[in-house]
Design an enzyme around this catalytic site. Structure first.
Site, mmCIF file in Angstrom:
data_model
loop_
_atom_site.group_PDB
_atom_site.id
_atom_site.type_symbol
_atom_site.label_atom_id
_atom_site.label_comp_id
_atom_site.label_asym_id
_atom_site.label_seq_id
_atom_site.Cartn_x
_atom_site.Cartn_y
_atom_site.Cartn_z
ATOM 1 N N ASN A 2 0.849 -1.192 0.000
ATOM 2 C CA ASN A 2 0.000 0.000 0.000
ATOM 3 C C ASN A 2 0.877 1.231 0.000
ATOM 4 O OD1 ASN A 2 -2.425 1.584 0.270
ATOM 5 N ND2 ASN A 2 -1.948 1.847 2.438
ATOM 6 N N HIS A 16 0.827 5.176 1.295
ATOM 7 C CA HIS A 16 0.104 6.031 2.243
ATOM 8 C C HIS A 16 0.760 7.406 2.235
ATOM 9 C CE1 HIS A 16 -2.346 7.003 5.730
ATOM 10 N NE2 HIS A 16 -1.264 7.504 6.292
ATOM 11 N N SER A 55 4.744 6.923 2.151
ATOM 12 C CA SER A 55 5.348 5.654 2.567
ATOM 13 C C SER A 55 4.747 4.499 1.790
ATOM 14 C CB SER A 55 5.076 5.406 4.059
ATOM 15 O OG SER A 55 5.471 6.512 4.853
ATOM 16 N N ASP A 114 -2.522 0.722 8.042
ATOM 17 C CA ASP A 114 -1.336 1.542 7.726
ATOM 18 C C ASP A 114 -0.170 1.217 8.652
ATOM 19 O OD1 ASP A 114 -3.573 4.313 7.200
ATOM 20 O OD2 ASP A 114 -2.834 2.834 5.757
#
Ligand code: GRF
Length: 194
Positions: free
Chosen positions: A106, A108, A135, A144
């Site tokens: 992911n 973020h 990030s 997260d």
């Protein structure tokens, strides 16, 4: 290797990922899936010849497990090796995350572990931070919270709004996500600052 990319909106990160997977790159995008039928990124993916799918979360009315099961079915139809969340605005169940354990990334828009969740740029400005950034992390059950693989930093200027700061961070997202995906595929789980 086959990479599925999950989006909810414009898909600029999806585009930078897809554009990086050419030539001698060991992967190709096999699916772009959105939970939002009107997501602009779906058309961009279709224009690039990437198969697309929609699993609208609305009919599931909060039945998160049923939505995630439908999501898994649509994703696994494309037989991906790796899942990239790219502006995907849904919180995933632990079952979904377990199903793709060790092979889901992911991006973020904050310098994790600071500012998990939403409105990251406004929160950094409100905290009078002098730096912000983005990030890339492995996705685990903690929102997260997975191992961070890459970060890029930008200055926060006194005149910044959330929008001007987002505009400074987004190009860095487009830089670090493709590079981190490639490193990840080559087995490099180290933390790198760009
Ligand atoms: C970006 O800020 C990204 O960090 C966040 O969603 C925003 C839009 O991403 N996850 P995209 O343009 O849809 O890739």
């Amino acid at each position: 290797k086959r990479v599925a990319i999950l989006i909810s909106g414009g898909g600029s990160n999806m585009m930078s990922l897809a554009e990086s997977m050419t030539g001698d790159h060991p992967a190709r995008p096999c699916l772009v899936l959105s939970n939002v039928p009107s997501a602009g990124g779906l058309q961009k993916a279709a224009d690039m010849g990437i198969p697309t799918a929609v699993v609208d979360h609305k009919p599931f009315k909060g039945d998160r497990a049923a939505f995630d099961a439908a999501l898994i079915a649509a994703i696994d139809d494309a037989r991906p090796d790796i899942i990239c969340l790219a502006g995907f605005m849904r919180i995933l169940t632990p079952e979904f995350i377990d199903h793709y354990a060790g092979r889901m990334l992911n991006i973020h828009p904050s310098l994790l572990p600071k500012y998990k969740g939403l409105h990251t740029h406004q929160r950094a400005i409100d905290a009078a931070d002098t730096e912000a950034g983005c990030s890339v992390h492995e996705v685990t059950a903690e929102l997260d919270g997975g191992p961070i693989l890459a970060q890029a930093r930008v200055p926060i200027l006194p005149s910044d709004t959330a929008d001007t700061l987002a505009a400074r961070v987004l190009p860095k997202e487009h830089l670090i996500y493709p590079e981190t995906l490639r490193r990840f595929m080559e087995g490099d789980r180290s933390f790198r600052v760009y």
